[in-house]
Design an enzyme around this catalytic site. Structure first.
Site, PDB file in Angstrom:
ATOM      1  N   ASN A   1       7.883  19.929   6.269  1.00 20.61           N
ATOM      2  CA  ASN A   1       7.587  20.444   4.938  1.00 20.61           C
ATOM      3  C   ASN A   1       7.727  21.975   4.959  1.00 20.61           C
ATOM      4  O   ASN A   1       7.039  22.652   5.729  1.00 20.61           O
ATOM      5  CB  ASN A   1       6.155  20.019   4.564  1.00 20.61           C
TER       6      ASN A   1
ATOM      7  N   THR B   1      -8.273  10.777  -5.579  1.00 19.95           N
ATOM      8  CA  THR B   1      -9.476  10.102  -5.104  1.00 19.95           C
ATOM      9  C   THR B   1     -10.311  11.142  -4.363  1.00 19.95           C
ATOM     10  O   THR B   1      -9.839  12.256  -4.108  1.00 19.95           O
ATOM     11  CB  THR B   1      -9.106   8.984  -4.110  1.00 19.95           C
ATOM     12  N   THR B   2     -11.536  10.772  -3.954  1.00 19.98           N
ATOM     13  CA  THR B   2     -12.365  11.749  -3.232  1.00 19.98           C
ATOM     14  C   THR B   2     -11.727  12.146  -1.900  1.00 19.98           C
ATOM     15  O   THR B   2     -11.962  13.227  -1.394  1.00 19.98           O
ATOM     16  CB  THR B   2     -13.780  11.201  -2.965  1.00 19.98           C
TER      17      THR B   2
ATOM     18  N   HIS C   1       7.627  20.353  -1.977  1.00 16.32           N
ATOM     19  CA  HIS C   1       6.812  19.989  -3.150  1.00 16.32           C
ATOM     20  C   HIS C   1       7.054  21.014  -4.256  1.00 16.32           C
ATOM     21  O   HIS C   1       6.700  22.184  -4.097  1.00 16.32           O
ATOM     22  CB  HIS C   1       5.333  19.988  -2.717  1.00 16.32           C
TER      23      HIS C   1
ATOM     24  N   ARG D   1       5.757  38.339  -1.713  1.00 14.55           N
ATOM     25  CA  ARG D   1       6.420  39.615  -1.987  1.00 14.55           C
ATOM     26  C   ARG D   1       7.463  39.534  -3.082  1.00 14.55           C
ATOM     27  O   ARG D   1       8.050  40.530  -3.460  1.00 14.55           O
ATOM     28  CB  ARG D   1       7.152  40.069  -0.706  1.00 14.55           C
TER      29      ARG D   1
ATOM     30  N   ASP E   1       7.259  24.090   2.360  1.00 14.18           N
ATOM     31  CA  ASP E   1       6.579  24.762   1.245  1.00 14.18           C
ATOM     32  C   ASP E   1       6.043  26.141   1.619  1.00 14.18           C
ATOM     33  O   ASP E   1       6.129  27.097   0.841  1.00 14.18           O
ATOM     34  CB  ASP E   1       5.366  23.928   0.782  1.00 14.18           C
ATOM     35  N   HIS E   2       5.459  26.231   2.826  1.00 12.98           N
ATOM     36  CA  HIS E   2       4.762  27.482   3.128  1.00 12.98           C
ATOM     37  C   HIS E   2       5.682  28.601   3.581  1.00 12.98           C
ATOM     38  O   HIS E   2       5.259  29.754   3.654  1.00 12.98           O
ATOM     39  CB  HIS E   2       3.610  27.221   4.091  1.00 12.98           C
TER      40      HIS E   2
ATOM     41  N   GLU F   1       2.437   6.889   1.722  1.00 14.92           N
ATOM     42  CA  GLU F   1       2.153   7.906   2.729  1.00 14.92           C
ATOM     43  C   GLU F   1       0.639   8.022   2.805  1.00 14.92           C
ATOM     44  O   GLU F   1      -0.017   8.354   1.810  1.00 14.92           O
ATOM     45  CB  GLU F   1       2.793   9.245   2.354  1.00 14.92           C
TER      46      GLU F   1
ATOM     47  N   HIS G   1      -0.587  15.180   6.236  1.00 17.69           N
ATOM     48  CA  HIS G   1      -1.552  16.183   5.759  1.00 17.69           C
ATOM     49  C   HIS G   1      -2.491  16.589   6.897  1.00 17.69           C
ATOM     50  O   HIS G   1      -3.253  15.772   7.401  1.00 17.69           O
ATOM     51  CB  HIS G   1      -2.387  15.736   4.559  1.00 17.69           C
ATOM     52  N   GLY G   2      -2.396  17.845   7.245  1.00 15.55           N
ATOM     53  CA  GLY G   2      -3.297  18.429   8.246  1.00 15.55           C
ATOM     54  C   GLY G   2      -2.952  18.105   9.686  1.00 15.55           C
ATOM     55  O   GLY G   2      -3.718  18.454  10.591  1.00 15.55           O
TER      56      GLY G   2
ATOM     57  N   ARG H   1       4.074  27.392  -7.474  1.00 20.82           N
ATOM     58  CA  ARG H   1       3.388  28.390  -6.640  1.00 20.82           C
ATOM     59  C   ARG H   1       4.108  28.659  -5.322  1.00 20.82           C
ATOM     60  O   ARG H   1       3.935  29.711  -4.737  1.00 20.82           O
ATOM     61  CB  ARG H   1       1.929  28.017  -6.405  1.00 20.82           C
ATOM     62  N   HIS H   2       4.874  27.703  -4.838  1.00 22.21           N
ATOM     63  CA  HIS H   2       5.671  28.013  -3.635  1.00 22.21           C
ATOM     64  C   HIS H   2       7.145  27.658  -3.860  1.00 22.21           C
ATOM     65  O   HIS H   2       7.953  28.533  -4.131  1.00 22.21           O
ATOM     66  CB  HIS H   2       5.073  27.425  -2.346  1.00 22.21           C
TER      67      HIS H   2
ATOM     68  N   GLY I   1       3.678  20.142   7.577  1.00 25.25           N
ATOM     69  CA  GLY I   1       4.087  21.457   7.103  1.00 25.25           C
ATOM     70  C   GLY I   1       3.251  22.600   7.623  1.00 25.25           C
ATOM     71  O   GLY I   1       3.680  23.388   8.470  1.00 25.25           O
TER      72      GLY I   1
ATOM     73  N   ARG J   1       5.709  22.209  -7.276  1.00 29.51           N
ATOM     74  CA  ARG J   1       4.472  22.092  -8.055  1.00 29.51           C
ATOM     75  C   ARG J   1       4.719  22.506  -9.492  1.00 29.51           C
ATOM     76  O   ARG J   1       5.617  23.296  -9.785  1.00 29.51           O
ATOM     77  CB  ARG J   1       3.379  22.976  -7.435  1.00 29.51           C
TER      78      ARG J   1
ATOM     79  N   GLU K   1       8.506  16.015  -3.088  1.00 32.26           N
ATOM     80  CA  GLU K   1       7.134  15.703  -3.503  1.00 32.26           C
ATOM     81  C   GLU K   1       6.927  16.217  -4.909  1.00 32.26           C
ATOM     82  O   GLU K   1       7.266  17.380  -5.197  1.00 32.26           O
ATOM     83  CB  GLU K   1       6.125  16.389  -2.586  1.00 32.26           C
TER      84      GLU K   1
HETATM   85  N1  PXP Z   1       2.522  14.909   2.867  1.00 31.61           N
HETATM   86  C1  PXP Z   1       2.184  15.207   1.592  1.00 31.61           C
HETATM   87  C2  PXP Z   1       2.366  14.142   0.563  1.00 31.61           C
HETATM   88  C3  PXP Z   1       1.714  16.479   1.243  1.00 31.61           C
HETATM   89  O1  PXP Z   1       1.397  16.753  -0.026  1.00 31.61           O
HETATM   90  C4  PXP Z   1       1.588  17.448   2.257  1.00 31.61           C
HETATM   91  C5  PXP Z   1       1.068  18.804   1.914  1.00 31.61           C
HETATM   92  O2  PXP Z   1       1.953  19.496   1.160  1.00 31.61           O
HETATM   93  C6  PXP Z   1       1.978  17.117   3.545  1.00 31.61           C
HETATM   94  C7  PXP Z   1       2.418  15.827   3.832  1.00 31.61           C
HETATM   95  C8  PXP Z   1       1.943  18.097   4.663  1.00 31.61           C
HETATM   96  O3  PXP Z   1       0.647  18.526   4.896  1.00 31.61           O
HETATM   97  P1  PXP Z   1       0.408  19.764   5.846  1.00 31.61           P
HETATM   98  O4  PXP Z   1       1.072  20.933   5.200  1.00 31.61           O
HETATM   99  O5  PXP Z   1      -1.064  19.878   5.917  1.00 31.61           O
HETATM  100  O6  PXP Z   1       1.048  19.430   7.169  1.00 31.61           O
END
Ligand code: PXP
Length: 252
Positions: A10, A103-104, A46, A21, A12-13, A154, A197-198, A52-53, A219, A48, A73
């Protein structure tokens, strides 16, 4: 059953840093090409609603310039569906953007949002795009995904990863059991199972040992770690961690 575990990177970052900048540097498309050269299997981005990115032209350039599958995404909105239909990515992963869609655990609420998701899933599938739903490993969510006709889920690994990194071992174990059971349940419904995620090296290695999971999307950790090690090394280390974890299936 033990499919090769695919790694989706990913980017995005990279765009988050660029946008801090303005201008063009660092370029997420360049990062995507480097990650592919280092051995990943696809690129995730992603778009958004607030841009934002990742921006619209990043998505268009990724589709035009990379030679591996693009996983787009997006929120299940009309605007994003139109962009997906124009871009025709290999895959779309539907994700929540607003509190009310979650969800929570942070995944998409496929149970409450059936009515909104159904036509979007249908339209994207009809266009030949592989659709996945980013959901928590809750049985009700998995059942809803299967009923909605999404071919892929996922699993949201955020709660598990947070518990692991904060040393909350009992909660981490409970989350792990949920993920393990969720992957089995989804596989039993005939769904393809991804996770993300994470994730970091250690959690990716652990989850690679679940044979039903065939793709990880990662990501934040990879882009953060690339500051120290470089993106090429980081993707290679991640690939090696996933391969070590996968090898554990054969032993167990
Ligand atoms: N999968 C999905 C659906 C996500 O939304 C994200 C976060 O953008 C990721 C994976 C990747 O998560 P991370 O950036 O925490 O690795």
């Amino acid at each position: 059953m033990s499919h090769r575990l695919r790694l989706g990177v990913n980017v995005d970052h990279v765009a988050t840093i660029r946008n801090a900048r303005g201008g063009r540097h660092p370029d997420p498309v360049r990062a995507a090409k480097l990650a592919i050269a280092a051995g990943c299997d696809g690129i995730t981005a992603h778009l958004r609603e607030d841009r934002r990115h990742i921006r619209d032209d990043d998505i268009a350039r990724l589709k035009a310039e990379i030679d591996k599958p693009l996983n787009f995404e997006m929120a299940a909105t009309e605007e994003m569906t139109a962009i997906a239909l124009t871009t025709k990515p290999h895959a779309v992963c539907l994700v929540p953007e607003k509190r009310t869609e979650r969800t929570t655990e942070g995944g998409l609420d496929a149970v409450k949002q059936r009515a909104q998701l159904k036509p979007v899933i249908h339209t994207l599938k009809h266009a030949g795009i592989r659709v996945s739903l980013f959901i928590a490993a809750q049985p009700a969510q998995i059942e809803a995904a299967a009923e909605l006709g999404a071919p892929v889920i996922e699993i949201h690994t955020g709660s598990w990863c947070d518990a692991l990194s904060e040393g909350r071992t009992t909660e981490a174990e409970a989350e792990w059991q949920l993920i393990r059971a969720g992957a089995l349940l989804a596989h039993g419904f005939g769904l393809e199972v991804h996770a993300g995620h994470g994730l970091d090296y250690a959690s990716a290695e652990s989850i690679a040992a679940l044979p039903q999971i065939v793709e990880l999307n990662i990501g934040h950790f990879l882009i953060g770690e690339a500051v120290f090690e470089g993106l090429t090394e980081t993707v290679k280390f991640m690939r090696a961690a996933m391969d070590r974890g996968r090898a554990n299936i054969k032993k167990s």
